[in-house]
Enzyme design. Structure first.
Site, PDB file in Angstrom:
ATOM      1  CB  VAL A 117      29.382  31.142  54.899  1.00  0.00           C
ATOM      2  CG1 VAL A 117      28.559  31.361  56.145  1.00  0.00           C
ATOM      3  CG2 VAL A 117      28.871  29.926  54.132  1.00  0.00           C
ATOM      4  CB  SER A 121      30.137  32.013  38.740  1.00  0.00           C
ATOM      5  OG  SER A 121      30.614  30.678  38.669  1.00  0.00           O
ATOM      6  CB  ILE A 122      27.289  27.781  39.868  1.00  0.00           C
ATOM      7  CG1 ILE A 122      28.132  27.723  38.585  1.00  0.00           C
ATOM      8  CG2 ILE A 122      26.103  26.831  39.755  1.00  0.00           C
ATOM      9  CD1 ILE A 122      27.374  28.065  37.331  1.00  0.00           C
ATOM     10  CD  GLN A 124      24.046  33.916  47.508  1.00  0.00           C
ATOM     11  OE1 GLN A 124      24.458  34.607  46.563  1.00  0.00           O
ATOM     12  NE2 GLN A 124      23.355  34.430  48.520  1.00  0.00           N
ATOM     13  CE  LYS A 139      27.704  24.536  45.151  1.00  0.00           C
ATOM     14  NZ  LYS A 139      28.729  23.570  44.687  1.00  0.00           N
ATOM     15  CG  ASP A 288      39.324  22.692  42.682  1.00  0.00           C
ATOM     16  OD1 ASP A 288      40.529  23.001  42.583  1.00  0.00           O
ATOM     17  OD2 ASP A 288      38.415  23.531  42.777  1.00  0.00           O
TER      18      ASP A 288
END
Length: 554
Positions: A117, A121-122, A124, A139, A288
């Protein structure tokens, strides 16, 4: 030329730099002479970071949180960086899952959607269902990413050491910035840290005086199946905030309809108050909060996602930033200058008059403006830029603070164009100052103050008696530090030394002249010549020394 564990990676980086025309970095990488550092244009820097790969994209994202280091044009360009990469095939992800789980995969999950989904870079993310029927988000760390990260970290550290040899690098502590980035990146590879951050934020947001905690959600962590490379969170069934749509029928509240505009205002006020609590009360905040990390759920609640990047503020910084908020509202340039110096890490001398003038010039643009017209995050970015222009080094968490405010205010203005952060903060300022003055428990604060006063009252007579005793017995010593006194002392020492040398040179010349006049033997003539030579040498040295001091002065 420097050595790395991967020569091919080094070659790739040099090719990207040369292809994009960054001459200064090309000289550094090839061991040439490094002049004053020159950054490429913002768009070129962004392109270089994207071409270098996901680790450097994250470096750019970190730099976007440092307006105290970079001009606003770079901050705006780097803030658009996204580490969006193609997902890893499901076969590789399944292998990681089986390695991380202590039980067979089929016993832990009844189903897993092999289609990601989200992909970064680290890691998915995949949707799955636990054996007890609860939906969760998985994750999963990308296979082999730890090796790539380690290689690029070594390169970044070496380049930082090269830049640190310049005055520019030492002024802005590039080596420290690289260390900060590498530590943050290594922490990001350990999902148990993100899980603990998520839990802490969830606890903090479960209690509030300013908003209804039931309306704000932070995903629950499933610790029994969470590891360093696998993070399992409660599934949030909703859409990104900016994709949310509202109708009168959907927003009924206890039989009372709420208009879409009013619903947007309620959601925005909820988010603003939640983050004001995180920043100024808890001291632990989501750094963030861009629109993709804020979800509007189907049941009408708001969810905060992705706690990988968090910031911390100690009580002293919270107090200073609260006063800074008030100083900006009052357009008080002098107070802004004082508070900036209180925040500063480095204790280097600063021209206070110039700093105040810069703040006055910056704040003058906002005079006679309505509070609702002022973009607080933009003003605070300008505050940090004034500090940067005056060579004031601020803590790195100030960048995260500015980023959180900017992202939050930006998302809020897009979601509800009529909203303003300062308008929402103003009603809370009185309560905020009261809490910082008295704490969460006023009685406890009062008792602590009473104990301090009691201790002071008991110690004061003894201290006064000791002071009087030292004065009467002449044992009191004063330690006084006067600014630039050392410089004046060195100047006086130099003057005294030059005067002594002048007297010595004059004496040698006079002695040589007397001996030369009455010289009757070759030995006396030789002694006279030697004295003249010594006087000439010392006189020449004295002249050169004086000329050098003039050059330094002018």
């Amino acid at each position: 030329m420097f050595l790395t564990q991967s020569v091919s990676r080094q070659r790739d980086i040099i090719e990207v730099v040369l292809r994009n025309g960054w001459d200064y970095m090309r000289r550094l990488l090839t061991g040439g002479k490094a002049d004053e550092p020159q950054l490429p244009p913002p768009a070129v820097l962004r392109k270089i970071l994207v071409e270098l790969g996901p680790v450097y994209v994250k470096l750019g994202q970190l730099l976007s949180t440092r307006p105290d280091l970079l001009p606003s044009s770079y901050i705006e360009e780097l803030s658009t960086l996204q580490d969006d990469v193609p997902p890893v095939p499901w076969v590789e992800i399944e292998t990681v899952l089986r390695q991380e789980l202590r039980q067979p995969l089929e016993e832990v999950f009844t189903s897993i959607n092999p289609r990601a989904v989200a992909a970064g870079s680290i890691a998915q993310t995949h949707k799955a269902t636990l054996a007890d029927g609860r939906d969760v988000a998985l994750k999963v760390q990308r296979p082999g990413i730890d090796v790539v990260v380690e290689q690029d970290i070594n390169l970044i550290r070496f380049v930082a050491e090269l830049v640190d040899r310049t005055d520019f690098g030492q002024t802005y502590d590039f080596k420290g910035l690289a260390e900060e980035f590498t530590n943050a990146l290594q922490d990001e590879l350990d999902f148990t840290k993100e899980a603990s951050y998520t839990d802490q934020l969830r606890r903090n947001m479960s209690v509030s005086r300013w908003f209804d905690p039931k309306q704000l959600v932070v995903p629950q962590v499933h610790w029994d199946v969470t590891t360093q490379r696998l993070l399992v969170l409660e599934w949030m069934d909703g859409v990104p905030l900016l994709s949310a749509t509202f109708t009168n029928e959907e927003n009924g509240n206890n039989g009372k309809q709420v208009s879409p505009a009013e619903k947007r205002r309620q959601v925005t006020r909820l988010l603003f108050r939640a983050f004001i609590q995180q920043l100024y009360i808890d001291g632990f905040f989501h750094a963030d909060p861009h629109p993709g990390n804020i979800f509007y759920l189907k049941d009408g609640r708001v969810a905060l996602l992705d706690c990988g990047l968090m910031g911390r503020l100690d009580p002293r910084s919270q107090q200073i930033l609260t006063e800074m908020l008030l100083a900006i509202v009052d357009m008080d340039a002098q107070r802004c200058s004082q508070l900036t110096l209180q925040l500063a890490e480095a204790a280097k001398s600063t021209n206070l008059a110039k700093l105040e003038n810069d703040y006055d010039r910056m704040l003058r643009k906002y005079y006679n403006r309505n509070l609702s017209e002022i973009n607080f995050s933009k003003v605070f970015y300008e505050v940090l830029q004034v500090a940067r222009d005056n060579k004031i080094r601020l803590p790195s968490n100030m960048g995260l603070y500015a980023k959180a405010i900017a992202n939050l205010e930006g998302a809020g203005r897009i979601f509800d164009p009529e909203v303003n952060l300062l308008d929402e903060v103003k009603p809370l300022l009185t309560d905020l100052f009261r809490r910082q003055l008295l704490g969460d428990n006023p009685l406890q604060t009062l008792l602590r103050t009473a104990l301090d006063l009691k201790s002071l009252s008991l110690e004061s007579p003894r201290q006064v008696e000791l002071l009087l005793d030292r004065i009467t017995t002449e044992t009191l010593k004063w330690n006084i530090t006067i600014k630039d006194l050392d410089l004046m002392r060195r100047s006086l020492d130099d003057s005294a030394n030059r005067l002594s040398f002048s007297i010595l040179v004059g004496s040698l010349i006079m002695g040589a002249a007397i001996i030369s006049t009455n010289a009757q033997t070759s030995q006396l003539s030789f002694l006279s010549t030697g004295l003249f030579a010594a006087a000439s040498f010392l006189g020449l040295w004295l002249i050169i020394s004086i000329m050098r001091s003039w050059r330094k002065r002018f």
